[in-house]
Motif scaffolding. Structure first.
Motif, PDB file in Angstrom:
ATOM      1  N   VAL A 148      -6.929   8.869  -1.036  1.00 52.46           N
ATOM      2  CA  VAL A 148      -6.996   9.701  -0.206  1.00 52.46           C
ATOM      3  C   VAL A 148      -7.751   8.561   0.969  1.00 52.46           C
ATOM      4  O   VAL A 148      -7.665   8.945   2.212  1.00 52.46           O
ATOM      5  N   LEU A 207      -5.642   6.023   2.551  1.00 54.23           N
ATOM      6  CA  LEU A 207      -4.520   6.520   3.567  1.00 54.23           C
ATOM      7  C   LEU A 207      -5.472   6.789   4.699  1.00 54.23           C
ATOM      8  O   LEU A 207      -5.243   6.249   5.804  1.00 54.23           O
ATOM      9  N   GLY A 208      -6.677   7.323   5.027  1.00 50.21           N
ATOM     10  CA  GLY A 208      -7.390   7.578   6.413  1.00 50.21           C
ATOM     11  C   GLY A 208      -7.795   6.707   6.861  1.00 50.21           C
ATOM     12  O   GLY A 208      -8.443   5.771   7.998  1.00 50.21           O
ATOM     13  N   TYR A 263      -1.760   0.989   4.429  1.00 48.83           N
ATOM     14  CA  TYR A 263      -0.410   1.828   3.784  1.00 48.83           C
ATOM     15  C   TYR A 263      -0.101   0.621   3.002  1.00 48.83           C
ATOM     16  O   TYR A 263      -0.075   1.601   1.658  1.00 48.83           O
ATOM     17  N   THR A 280      -2.411   1.320  -0.319  1.00 51.04           N
ATOM     18  CA  THR A 280      -2.557   2.760  -0.010  1.00 51.04           C
ATOM     19  C   THR A 280      -1.323   3.239  -1.205  1.00 51.04           C
ATOM     20  O   THR A 280      -1.422   3.680  -2.629  1.00 51.04           O
ATOM     21  N   TYR A 307       2.501  10.439   7.771  1.00 51.33           N
ATOM     22  CA  TYR A 307       0.766  10.164   7.575  1.00 51.33           C
ATOM     23  C   TYR A 307       0.402  11.701   6.863  1.00 51.33           C
ATOM     24  O   TYR A 307      -0.133  11.950   6.297  1.00 51.33           O
ATOM     25  N   GLN A 308       1.233  12.657   7.743  1.00 51.32           N
ATOM     26  CA  GLN A 308       0.844  14.201   7.555  1.00 51.32           C
ATOM     27  C   GLN A 308       1.685  14.548   5.962  1.00 51.32           C
ATOM     28  O   GLN A 308       0.927  15.153   5.243  1.00 51.32           O
ATOM     29  N   GLN A 346      -0.550  12.861   3.153  1.00 47.96           N
ATOM     30  CA  GLN A 346      -1.825  13.680   3.051  1.00 47.96           C
ATOM     31  C   GLN A 346      -1.743  14.914   2.206  1.00 47.96           C
ATOM     32  O   GLN A 346      -1.893  15.298   1.495  1.00 47.96           O
ATOM     33  N   GLN A 347      -0.932  15.262   2.395  1.00 49.97           N
ATOM     34  CA  GLN A 347      -0.189  16.986   2.077  1.00 49.97           C
ATOM     35  C   GLN A 347       0.101  17.032   0.667  1.00 49.97           C
ATOM     36  O   GLN A 347       0.055  17.984  -0.257  1.00 49.97           O
ATOM     37  N   LEU A 352      -0.766  13.755  -1.419  1.00 49.37           N
ATOM     38  CA  LEU A 352      -2.098  13.649  -2.482  1.00 49.37           C
ATOM     39  C   LEU A 352      -2.722  15.418  -2.258  1.00 49.37           C
ATOM     40  O   LEU A 352      -3.827  16.178  -3.428  1.00 49.37           O
ATOM     41  N   ILE A 353      -2.608  15.910  -1.520  1.00 51.61           N
ATOM     42  CA  ILE A 353      -3.985  17.341  -1.386  1.00 51.61           C
ATOM     43  C   ILE A 353      -3.328  18.417  -2.653  1.00 51.61           C
ATOM     44  O   ILE A 353      -3.477  18.771  -3.851  1.00 51.61           O
TER      45      ILE A 353
END
Length: 174
Positions: free
Chosen positions: A57, A60-61, A79, A82, A150-151, A154-155, A157-158
């Motif tokens: 996380v 990635l950020g 990346y 990552t 990216y989104q 991110q999703q 990883l959530i």
């Protein structure tokens, strides 16, 4: 800019230490297979997987921050790191599933259904990494400017975080 460089240095240091941790975890698993299975090994592997998830996380950020600052090449490298961290997480979940399978085979559980659920959740987390995390990150390596990728990463990883949380509950119950 110095924050991005410091973040990259920290992550590179973590990647090196992750190799050491992987060797230690492999040694622990080798010992666990020679002796009766120890559910504490699974607990340690799950903790390690949670830590690796947090590093993914953060990495990635950091890549997104570098891209926003116009550091496209640095973002591309971030990346890529990552991606390797997420792949390492997938491998750690392999080790966790092997430990849980061994615990199941040896009957060292209090609740078989909970342990079987933990095994299934480990496989689900791996599937989520393969389907929802690694592909968009690979795309970001090629084109760091794609916000949609990216989104998606991110999703993904959530999703993995939620599954790891459920896995923790199941493993604790087993």
């Amino acid at each position: 800019m110095s924050y991005a460089i410091a973040a990259t240095a920290r992550l590179r240091g973590w990647v090196r230490s992750a190799g050491v941790r992987a060797v230690v975890a492999a040694a622990a698993l080798a010992f666990a297979s020679a002796a009766p299975a120890d559910p504490a090994v699974a607990d340690a592997l799950l903790q390690q997987a949670g830590d690796t998830h947090q590093f993914a996380v953060s990495a990635l950020g950091a890549g997104a921050t570098m891209q926003q600052q116009g550091q496209t090449q640095a973002a591309r490298i971030q990346y890529e790191e990552t991606y390797h961290i997420a792949a390492a997480l997938h491998g750690e979940l392999d080790e966790l599933n092997a430990a849980n399978q061994d615990t199941l085979a040896r009957g060292l559980y209090q609740d078989r259904a909970a342990l079987e659920r933990a095994i299934a959740l480990g496989a689900t987390a791996q599937s989520q990494i393969r389907s929802y995390v690694l592909p968009p990150i690979a795309g970001l390596v090629g084109d760091p400017d794609r916000i949609a990728l990216y989104q998606q990463a991110q999703q993904g990883l959530i999703r993995v975080a939620r599954t790891l949380s459920e896995l923790r509950v199941a493993l604790d119950a087993s």
